[in-house]
Structure formats: structure tokens, C-alpha cells
Design a protein around this motif. Structure first.
Motif, PDB file in Angstrom:
ATOM      1  N   ALA A 125      47.012  31.753  21.939  1.00 13.04           N
ATOM      2  CA  ALA A 125      46.126  31.857  23.105  1.00 13.04           C
ATOM      3  C   ALA A 125      46.669  31.035  24.268  1.00 13.04           C
ATOM      4  CB  ALA A 125      44.711  31.399  22.745  1.00 13.04           C
ATOM      5  N   ARG A 126      47.194  29.825  23.983  1.00 12.11           N
ATOM      6  CA  ARG A 126      47.781  28.989  25.034  1.00 12.11           C
ATOM      7  C   ARG A 126      48.988  29.672  25.656  1.00 12.11           C
ATOM      8  NH1 ARG A 126      46.865  24.359  21.685  1.00 12.11           N
ATOM      9  NH2 ARG A 126      48.942  24.672  20.841  1.00 12.11           N
ATOM     10  N   LYS A 186      49.645  32.885  25.740  1.00 16.73           N
ATOM     11  CA  LYS A 186      49.191  34.038  26.524  1.00 16.73           C
ATOM     12  C   LYS A 186      48.595  33.577  27.849  1.00 16.73           C
ATOM     13  CE  LYS A 186      46.314  38.182  26.289  1.00 16.73           C
ATOM     14  NZ  LYS A 186      46.328  38.309  27.693  1.00 16.73           N
ATOM     15  N   LEU A 187      47.826  32.505  27.811  1.00 18.11           N
ATOM     16  CA  LEU A 187      47.227  31.984  29.037  1.00 18.11           C
ATOM     17  C   LEU A 187      48.310  31.516  30.003  1.00 18.11           C
ATOM     18  CD1 LEU A 187      44.767  31.132  30.703  1.00 18.11           C
ATOM     19  CD2 LEU A 187      44.888  28.934  29.544  1.00 18.11           C
ATOM     20  N   ASP A 195      49.922  34.491  31.512  1.00 19.86           N
ATOM     21  CA  ASP A 195      49.019  35.116  32.477  1.00 19.86           C
ATOM     22  C   ASP A 195      48.948  34.318  33.773  1.00 19.86           C
ATOM     23  OD1 ASP A 195      48.491  37.194  30.778  1.00 19.86           O
ATOM     24  OD2 ASP A 195      46.521  36.447  30.133  1.00 19.86           O
ATOM     25  N   THR A 246      41.002  38.179  35.216  1.00 22.52           N
ATOM     26  CA  THR A 246      41.588  38.247  33.876  1.00 22.52           C
ATOM     27  C   THR A 246      42.035  36.868  33.412  1.00 22.52           C
ATOM     28  OG1 THR A 246      42.355  40.502  34.296  1.00 22.52           O
ATOM     29  CG2 THR A 246      43.420  39.320  32.507  1.00 22.52           C
ATOM     30  N   ALA A 247      42.675  36.115  34.291  1.00 24.67           N
ATOM     31  CA  ALA A 247      43.126  34.765  33.926  1.00 24.67           C
ATOM     32  C   ALA A 247      41.935  33.863  33.608  1.00 24.67           C
ATOM     33  CB  ALA A 247      43.959  34.167  35.057  1.00 24.67           C
ATOM     34  N   SER A 270      39.007  34.795  32.402  1.00 23.49           N
ATOM     35  CA  SER A 270      38.441  35.175  31.104  1.00 23.49           C
ATOM     36  C   SER A 270      39.331  34.676  29.967  1.00 23.49           C
ATOM     37  CB  SER A 270      38.229  36.684  31.013  1.00 23.49           C
ATOM     38  OG  SER A 270      39.464  37.364  30.974  1.00 23.49           O
ATOM     39  N   ASP A 271      40.660  34.716  30.156  1.00 24.22           N
ATOM     40  CA  ASP A 271      41.557  34.177  29.140  1.00 24.22           C
ATOM     41  C   ASP A 271      41.364  32.670  28.983  1.00 24.22           C
ATOM     42  OD1 ASP A 271      42.588  36.673  28.686  1.00 24.22           O
ATOM     43  OD2 ASP A 271      44.428  36.353  29.850  1.00 24.22           O
ATOM     44  N   ARG A 317      38.285  32.099  26.947  1.00 25.79           N
ATOM     45  CA  ARG A 317      38.539  32.371  25.530  1.00 25.79           C
ATOM     46  C   ARG A 317      39.303  31.214  24.895  1.00 25.79           C
ATOM     47  NH1 ARG A 317      41.561  37.319  25.610  1.00 25.79           N
ATOM     48  NH2 ARG A 317      40.714  37.981  27.578  1.00 25.79           N
ATOM     49  N   LEU A 318      40.259  30.654  25.627  1.00 22.28           N
ATOM     50  CA  LEU A 318      41.008  29.513  25.110  1.00 22.28           C
ATOM     51  C   LEU A 318      40.086  28.312  24.914  1.00 22.28           C
ATOM     52  CD1 LEU A 318      43.687  28.211  24.297  1.00 22.28           C
ATOM     53  CD2 LEU A 318      44.027  27.646  26.698  1.00 22.28           C
TER      54      LEU A 318
END
Length: 121
Positions: free
Chosen positions: A26-27, A29-30, A33, A69-70, A72-73, A76-77
Motif C-alpha cells: 500500500a505504501r 502504491k501510494l 500515485d 484518487t491519491a 483515497s489511497d 486506505r493506507l
């Protein structure tokens, strides 16, 4: 009974390893992004300067979408890290309940070491 506690700790440790892997993904991907958002923002700002008012609304809409989008990511993180913290707290709690005297001894040892280190200064 101790064997049951050890088996339970093994399951918790397995869950922690999976949680750590998920939070690492997740990190990553963030971060990717966020780099994409920054790159897009720079290119859209350059494009907006070139095209003044014609494409400014379209560029802003694309930027807002990428920024959303960033965000929301990132949320989630944050949820993932919160869940990981709760899992670690539960694991520590179950260990202390199963090994109370070892936990007391470890706490005392850490206290003595910290006291020695502080006394040296």
C-alpha cells in the motif's frame, strides 16, 4: 494450555507478516500515485500556461480526479496502518497474558538498561 497459546501466537505472527506485506504494498502504491500526481500536475500546469483558458477547465478536472484518487489511497493506507497497530497491540496483550513473568522481567531489564544509559550522561 501453553501449547495452545503458542499456536495462537503463531497465527498472530502469520497475520502480522501478511499485514506488514500488505502495508508495504500500500505504501509503494501510494508513493507511486503521489509521484504520478506531482508529474501530472507539473505537465498540466505547463499545458495550461500554453493554452491559457482553452484547456484550463479540462486540465483542472483531470488534476482533481488524480488528486481524489491519491487522497483515497492515503485514507486506505491510514486504515491499514491503524489495523496493523491494533493487531500488534492485540498480539502484545496476548503474549503478556500468556507470559506474565517474562513480560515483567523484560520490562525490568529495559528499565535498568534505560537507567544506566541515562545515568552515563
Amino acid at each position: 494450555m501453553e501449547q495452545t497459546v503458542q499456536q495462537g501466537n503463531g497465527a498472530v505472527n502469520g497475520n502480522m507478516a501478511q499485514s506488514q506485506a500488505n502495508s508495504h504494498e500500500a505504501r509503494e502504491k501510494l508513493m507511486n500515485d503521489l509521484k504520478l500526481v506531482i508529474g501530472d500536475a507539473e505537465s498540466w500546469l505547463k499545458e495550461a500556461k500554453r493554452n491559457a483558458a482553452n484547456n484550463a477547465g479540462e486540465a483542472q478536472a483531470r488534476f482533481d480526479d488524480t488528486l481524489r484518487t491519491a487522497k483515497s489511497d492515503l485514507l486506505r493506507l491510514q486504515d491499514s496502518m491503524t489495523a496493523r497497530g491494533k493487531l500488534a497491540a492485540q498480539s502484545a496483550d496476548s503474549y503478556v497474558k500468556g507470559h506474565a513473568w517474562q513480560a515483567v522481567g523484560l520490562g525490568a531489564a529495559v528499565g535498568v538498561i534505560a537507567g544506566l544509559l541515562l545515568a552515563r550522561r
